[in-house]
Design a protein around this motif. Sequence first.
Motif, short mmCIF file in Angstrom:
data_model
loop_
_atom_site.label_atom_id
_atom_site.label_comp_id
_atom_site.label_asym_id
_atom_site.label_seq_id
_atom_site.Cartn_x
_atom_site.Cartn_y
_atom_site.Cartn_z
N GLN A 44 0.84 -1.20 0.00
CA GLN A 44 0.00 0.00 0.00
C GLN A 44 0.88 1.25 0.00
O GLN A 44 2.07 1.20 0.28
N SER A 45 0.27 2.37 -0.31
CA SER A 45 0.96 3.65 -0.20
C SER A 45 0.75 4.19 1.21
O SER A 45 -0.18 3.79 1.91
N LYS A 60 6.43 3.48 -1.62
CA LYS A 60 5.38 2.57 -1.16
C LYS A 60 5.88 1.75 0.01
O LYS A 60 7.09 1.54 0.18
#
Length: 351
Positions: A44-45, A60
Amino acid sequence: MTETKARIAILGASGYTGSELVRLLARHPRVEIVALTADRKAGQSMADVFPQFGKLALPKLVTIDEVAWAHVDLAFCALPHGTTQQVIKRVLEAAPHIKMVDLSADFRLRDPGAYEQWYGHAHQALELQQEAVYGLVELYRDDIRKARLIANPGCYTTTAILPVVPLIEAGAIEPEGLVIDAKSGVTGAGRSAKESLLYTEVTDGMHAYGVANHRHTAELDQEYSKAAGRTIVPSFTPHLIPMSRGIYATIYAKTGAGVGAADVHRVLTDFYKSEPFVHVLPLGQVPQTRFVKGSNMIVMGVVADRQPGRVILISTTDNLVKGASGQAVQNMNLVLGFPETLGLEQLALFP
């Protein structure tokens, strides 16, 4: 000519202290965040996890094994206690050039026996434990500058050690019989989902926990005993209170022979007069947690007890800044040769 930026990795960036490191370092003029790790949130970011970072160009989230360590100068380790020692050992064996600032408790205790006693298992990286420098900047600044591995102190201990150690060393208070009554906001317990930390379990009340056996007591034992030159066993009781941030410590002490509250206050003001992140209030004034929220400050006060020969010390920090990530950045600045206050000039948020 632009200055070269240090390349920074943050391990455990999806937790409270990890995200606070991102907040502080995102505008630091001398660093570049090149790696952010998480476990369950890998892939995920940071904006997915913390929307406030949506406008920042951040890497990320990845697993620790995916980090290109050859391209990292310094790493912050914001992982849970007990897991960090093996991770740091593995990283430093693969990339010995890296400087490490560890925010867990894994390297804070110099005595392996004390670590085993308080944490229930033998230390898994004894050579690194002996190499680590306790990262309380105001007391160990010169050692920190030369260190490869910094053991960032705990939030309770930062708040309780800084007002006390100079007084023990000066003979202004008696180290025996110290009583530390401390309160913490809920972020001190970390970001993991726990029933005891639900809003309805915490709000509108407070309670003591870890009574007579909280692990931060070991750090108090260590630093008070070092200052006194003999074994000191203080009484320490932490409490959870319904606020998000903050540590508030009330410390009761007996003064040395012929010493009054004004003398105690003078020792502290003289000792900390040149420290950028320590503020000693005028004698008799009492700090509040709102004085430090969001800042890297510790604010302390000295009050004469109504009983002659006793004094009350009160100190407060933001547990996520001076009690964790801000102090970690302060350590980073020293290790990398930057001005100590760089990136940490934020004033307290009010209201």
